[in-house]
Design a protein around this motif. Structure first.
Motif, PDB file in Angstrom:
ATOM      1  N   UNK A 154       0.829  -1.218   0.000  1.00 64.25           N
ATOM      2  CA  UNK A 154       0.000   0.000   0.000  1.00 64.25           C
ATOM      3  C   UNK A 154       0.864   1.269   0.000  1.00 64.25           C
ATOM      4  N   UNK A 155       1.999   1.221   0.662  1.00 59.23           N
ATOM      5  CA  UNK A 155       2.924   2.366   0.608  1.00 59.23           C
ATOM      6  C   UNK A 155       3.395   2.560  -0.835  1.00 59.23           C
ATOM      7  N   UNK A 156       3.745   1.460  -1.485  1.00 63.40           N
ATOM      8  CA  UNK A 156       4.158   1.556  -2.892  1.00 63.40           C
ATOM      9  C   UNK A 156       3.022   2.146  -3.729  1.00 63.40           C
ATOM     10  N   UNK A 157       1.791   1.694  -3.460  1.00 65.20           N
ATOM     11  CA  UNK A 157       0.650   2.198  -4.238  1.00 65.20           C
ATOM     12  C   UNK A 157       0.503   3.705  -4.052  1.00 65.20           C
ATOM     13  N   UNK A 158       0.675   4.178  -2.829  1.00 64.74           N
ATOM     14  CA  UNK A 158       0.555   5.618  -2.570  1.00 64.74           C
ATOM     15  C   UNK A 158       1.667   6.410  -3.251  1.00 64.74           C
ATOM     16  N   UNK A 159       2.765   5.728  -3.569  1.00 63.24           N
ATOM     17  CA  UNK A 159       3.850   6.394  -4.285  1.00 63.24           C
ATOM     18  C   UNK A 159       3.766   6.144  -5.797  1.00 63.24           C
TER      19      UNK A 159
END
Ligand code: GUN
Ligand code: ZN
Length: 448
Positions: free
Chosen positions: A340-345
């Motif tokens: 999810x962190x990757x998705x937000x980036x």
């Protein structure tokens, strides 16, 4: 000899750089042969069956076996205070963390929590960890004794904090006391069984220049030990470090000036690094620990995995639960947050890349990949048996056909990508059927 028969998944290369299909090794019906504490052989079941007679076989049909998870950043004295409400880093340390860690002055308490911590790691599929302790040397002994009883590989050290005002006075050590106690602990533990010592200044904000210089001295005197710390986690912390060390060009430079940044240096968090710091980390061969659960839980920020994984200047990345700031011991849940962190980036973290971080990636980041992290014969037989149908929602997903287009993940095994991504997106410690350390089942504890 003993053998495990199941499906197996491990890595022979880094899927962030190599083609995924070349980096992943998937054996649908495979076997791992264990001789004592080591992997003696690994391959497809028919080949193994032909090469070895009279195997003592444990068969796990419908299970996926991975190398044991590697948690590159976790605090055992924070086991009891996991999921503490409502604060960001500096307030969280003051309000919850230091009062909890003060209890480790008591060796009996330290032993009790060290045992509980190790059992929670194993129940989560984690077989190796790099661990923070406290300023009290007996808390280090308690941890190494607990991991040794279970045959686990662990990297840990006395966790120094000597700057007045950064912790309660009774929690602080001194630069000289830290040096003396660290030396004694290195002599007692470094290289004993599977224990490895890490010189561990807790964070730049907690150490005086004198203590950081002592860390550099310890490293000069013991060049083969590890270094473990926190770096650039939280904006308020970073501002205070800049004010306290005006001579340093940035947070990393505080550690560089102490002479402790090199290949066995791990910076936990590294959420707020500029390109120059990333380049210097790469040039030093230093590693970072990506702690997405913690970075979200404390509102610290979104780690730039894509910057660490730049082909021109790669920085090895391991995964950290960072319990108690992280709210799960299980790296499957931590990977859900990583995704999810990757998705937000604006990035995609494939299942295979995710599982690499939790296994061989972590082993490489800790320079332990000659011993652990994959099913290569000669490595320690540390592995986790996972159930892709562990919960009702996981079962219904596993029994549904992969959605059209799932091949986009790219390992070349669409159904494995699908199953593995189910573990990453939905899995937790309920998916851990069994954990083996050095060839022995340690979770669940075999009865009789
Ligand atoms: N920085 C200094 N100490 C700690 C700690 O215990 N947890 C986290 N997340 N960051 C820290
Ligand atoms: Zn931490």
């Amino acid at each position: 000899m003993k053998a495990i028969r199941a499906s197996f998944l491990d890595f022979v290369d880094d899927p962030f750089f190599a083609e995924e299909r070349a980096a992943v090794r998937y054996v649908a019906d495979g076997a791992l042969v264990v001789d004592g504490d080591r992997i003696a052989d690994f391959g497809a079941w028919p080949d193994i069956a032909a090469r070895h007679r009279a195997l003592q076989l444990a068969h796990f049909p419908d299970r996926l076996v991975l190398p044991g998870f590697v948690d590159t950043h976790v605090h055992y004295p924070q086991t009891e205070m996991i999921a503490a409400y409502g604060e960001r880093l500096l307030e969280w340390l003051e309000r919850y963390t230091f009062p909890t860690e003060l209890r480790f002055r008591d060796r009996v308490h330290a032993d009790r929590i060290a045992d509980r911590f190790c059992d929670l790691l194993l129940a989560s599929g984690t077989t190796t960890a790099q661990v923070f302790t406290t300023t009290f040397p007996q808390s280090v002994d308690a941890l190494f004794e607990a991991t040794s009883r279970r045959g686990m590989c662990v990297v840990a050290g006395l966790t120094g904090i000597d700057r007045p005002g950064s912790a309660p006075p009774e929690y602080l050590d001194t630069a000289d006391g830290f040096y003396r106690d660290s030396k004694a602990l290195i002599a007692r533990w470094h290289g004993r069984e599977r224990c490895r010592y890490a010189v561990t200044p807790r964070f730049a904000l907690g150490s005086t220049r004198e203590q950081l210089a002592r860390c550099g001295q310890l490293l000069a005197e013991h060049p083969d030990v590890w270094v473990n710390t926190h770096m650039s986690e939280n904006e308020a912390e970073i501002a205070q470090v800049a004010a306290l060390f005006p001579e340093a060009r940035d947070y990393l430079n505080v550690y560089e000036r102490a002479g402790i940044v090199g290949p066995k240096f791990t910076a936990g968090h590294a959420v707020h690094l500029d390109d120059d710091a990333w380049r210097r980390m790469a040039a030093a061969g230093a590693s970072v620990s990506f702690c997405p659960a913690s970075n979200l839980f404390l509102g610290s920020g979104l780690f730039a995995l894509e910057k660490a994984k730049r082909a021109a200047a790669p920085v090895p990345v391991g995964l950290g639960s960072d319990v108690g700031a992280g709210n799960s011991f299980c790296l499957l849940r931590v990977l859900d947050d990583a995704y999810k962190v990757a998705a937000l980036r604006g990035q995609k973290l494939s299942a295979m890349k995710a599982l690499f971080l939790a296994t061989l990636g972590g082993a490489r980041a800790l320079h332990l990949d000659r011993e652990i992290g994959s099913f290569e014969p000669g490595k320690f037989a540390d592995f986790v048996v996972l159930d892709p149908r562990a919960t009702p929602v996981m079962a219904q997903r596993a029994d549904s056909p992969p959605p059209a287009g799932d091949a986009a993940q790219g390992s070349g095994h669409a159904h494995v990508d699908h199953a593995a991504f189910g573990l990453v997106a939905l899995g937790d410690d309920r998916a851990v059927t069994a954990t083996y350390v050095a060839g022995r089942q340690v979770y669940p504890r075999p009865t009789a």
